[in-house]
Design an enzyme around this catalytic site. Structure first.
Site, mmCIF file in Angstrom:
data_model
loop_
_atom_site.group_PDB
_atom_site.id
_atom_site.type_symbol
_atom_site.label_atom_id
_atom_site.label_comp_id
_atom_site.label_asym_id
_atom_site.label_seq_id
_atom_site.Cartn_x
_atom_site.Cartn_y
_atom_site.Cartn_z
ATOM 1 N N CYS A 1 -11.965 -6.024 0.126
ATOM 2 C CA CYS A 1 -13.036 -5.891 -0.864
ATOM 3 C C CYS A 1 -13.531 -7.263 -1.309
ATOM 4 C CB CYS A 1 -12.572 -5.064 -2.057
ATOM 5 S SG CYS A 1 -11.166 -5.766 -2.968
ATOM 6 N N HIS B 1 -9.573 -5.090 -7.818
ATOM 7 C CA HIS B 1 -10.653 -4.727 -6.897
ATOM 8 C C HIS B 1 -11.871 -5.604 -7.166
ATOM 9 C CE1 HIS B 1 -13.135 -2.347 -4.264
ATOM 10 N NE2 HIS B 1 -13.969 -2.050 -5.247
#
Length: 530
Positions: free
Chosen positions: A89, A334
């Site tokens: 990510c 994230h």
């Protein structure tokens, strides 16, 4: 598609580039210390505040500024999402921010570098060109980033997005130097990447004893901001350029009066980058713990108060991308990003998911990296989009609906506008001639040969007859795209004489009897053109 993915053959593939330590303002990549400065330097920089007059002469100009694309080549709409290949990510979020950097994207879409590059394999500029082209020209799709983008960096676990970002920027900068290995630092700072992201710090030390001045100029590609005591980006910038007193044990050894004396040290931006990368220092260098606090950042940022020269007007930057980290440590969490497409709409880029967003939502994030572009640059690119200069990802058909034929000839020679014009003119002539002929035929008839009753008497019972407007006078109520669709339909629909062929009707009745039990109440539509 597998050849372009980060994950191949059950193992991660990487071995092209060495890992880069993120840049900091105090990194002395190049030093120029003097009390007197040359009158003029050929280093190409923004003439916004005569920012390069004081820098050392350049031996070689590697990327003249006039070679940068002057008009936008980017599609106006948002592009593709990126597939997460496993803890990537941070790669995806960083790549999206770079993809929507207007000067970089325009240069990549021009394909200027790949046309002259002799080492396509292992060249980060060629790799980024391929990625940006795919991402921008595949809206609504999800693509896999090339394995070469993270080669030498990714180890199968989550890494710091800012470090990967600067790793990529530095690799692109090095790719500008394949034929210029033995060049001085100042020539290296004329590369394409430095012209887009780079500038110079000026560290000025003034001796309070003899008032001698020493200036040191260090290049930068990003700006790191300490946010522990700051509530906003502006406060962090003010702290960064705040004068520092040097006395006592930290007293300055003056090169003019040749003695240790108290002095003041001031750090300012001597040259303004076309694109600013502002990094909010959210993670501890020791523990990796995150400073999870809200730091306000504006949509428009005036950088003039932090420049070396204060006698000029505002230097306004506009926000176009935000990289966000969700979590409590740099070791987990994230990454995602927000980007502003050239049409002006904000989008949230969360790996494969691409969703529309608003500026209110963008400004409320706990940002990690902020991307600003000079307002004049953004407006220039936006104006070129409004004139229809960008190539369309969906091909020539989509382009010809959004641009006039004159614009296609002038700005898109690759679309073969002359042939397209000839085809459209011929098609329009055929449509007009057919309608006119049918109108004249109808005027000469005392009674139509074709009426609704005759058709209904010979068609099978499961056919619903739909009559199209005879002279298309009802077309004016349709949207343009509906009108185009109906014109195409009418040109391809057979005449009523062909539709009423006896063999065809017999076949229809036969199929109707065979399917009578299965589809008792179904109706089939038949379009009849008069």
């Amino acid at each position: 598609m597998e050849d372009d993915s980060l994950y191949l053959g059950g193992e991660w593939q990487f071995n092209h580039f060495s890992k880069l330590t993120s840049s900091r303002p105090d990194a002395a990549f190049a030093e120029i210390q003097r009390t007197s400065l040359p009158e003029k330097s050929p280093l190409s920089c923004e003439t916004r505040v005569d920012l390069c007059d004081d820098l050392a002469p350049v031996a070689r100009q590697l990327a003249p500024r006039e070679k940068l694309p002057l008009s936008s080549r980017r599609p106006a709409a948002v592009g593709a999402g990126l597939q997460n290949m496993g803890n990537t990510c941070y790669v995806n979020a960083s790549l999206q921010c770079l993809t929507y950097t207007p000067p970089l994207a325009n240069y990549m879409l021009s394909r200027e570098h790949s046309q002259t590059c002799h080492r396509h394999k292992g060249c980060m500029l060629c790799t980024m060109q391929a990625h940006i082209t795919r991402a921008l020209h595949n809206p609504g799709h999800v693509i896999q980033p090339s394995q070469a983008l993270a080669a030498g960096f990714h180890r199968g676990k989550q890494e710091d997005a800012h470090e990967f970002l600067m790793f990529t920027v530095d690799a692109m900068k090095k790719a500008c130097l394949p034929g210029h290995k033995q060049v001085d630092h100042h020539s290296k700072d004329t590369t394409l990447i430095h012209q887009i992201f780079g500038g110079y710090w000026r560290s000025q030390i003034k001796c309070l004893h003899c008032h001698g001045i020493s200036d040191t100029f260090d290049p930068y590609l990003d700006i790191a901001l300490d946010i522990q005591a700051a509530q906003s980006v502006q406060q962090a910038l003010e702290q960064l350029v705040k004068p520092e007193e040097l006395n006592g044990e930290n007293a300055y050894h003056c090169g003019v009066c040749l003695q240790r004396a108290p002095a003041s040290k001031t750090l300012t931006l001597h040259t303004s980058a076309k694109v600013l990368i502002l990094v909010l220092k959210r993670f501890s260098d020791v523990t990796g713990n995150k400073i999870a606090k809200n730091v306000q950042y504006p949509e428009c940022l005036d950088m003039q108060p932090y420049m070396s020269q204060q006698n000029t007007g505002p230097l306004v930057y506009v926000l176009y991308a935000v990289l966000v980290h969700a979590g409590w440590s740099c070791h987990n969490g994230h990454y995602f990003s927000y980007v502003k497409a050239q049409e002006g709409q904000w989008y949230k880029m969360d790996d494969a998911e691409v969703t529309a967003s608003s500026i209110t939502s963008v400004l409320s994030q706990q940002a990690y990296v902020l991307f600003y572009i000079q307002k004049s640059e953004w407006e220039r690119h936006s104006e070129s989009v409004s004139r229809g200069r960008e190539p369309r990802a969906l091909g020539a058909e989509d382009t010809d609906r959004r641009a006039t034929q004159g614009e296609l000839k002038r700005d898109h020679p690759c679309l073969q506008a002359p042939e397209l014009d000839e085809h459209l003119v011929e098609r329009a002539t055929q449509e007009s001639t057919l309608d006119h002929w049918k109108f004249l035929q109808e005027q000469n008839k005392t009674k139509p040969e074709f009426n609704v009753r005759k058709v209904e008497g010979t068609l099978p019972p499961d056919v619903l007859v739909i009559h199209q407007s005879k002279y298309k006078c009802g077309m004016k109520n349709h949207h343009p795209e509906q009108q185009s669709s109906l014109l195409k339909l009418s040109s391809t629909t057979p005449t009523h004489q062909e539709s009423m062929n006896t063999g065809t009707l017999a076949s229809l009745r036969g199929r109707a009897r065979r399917s009578k039990g299965k589809n008792k109440h179904s109706k089939r539509a038949l379009l009849v053109c008069q």
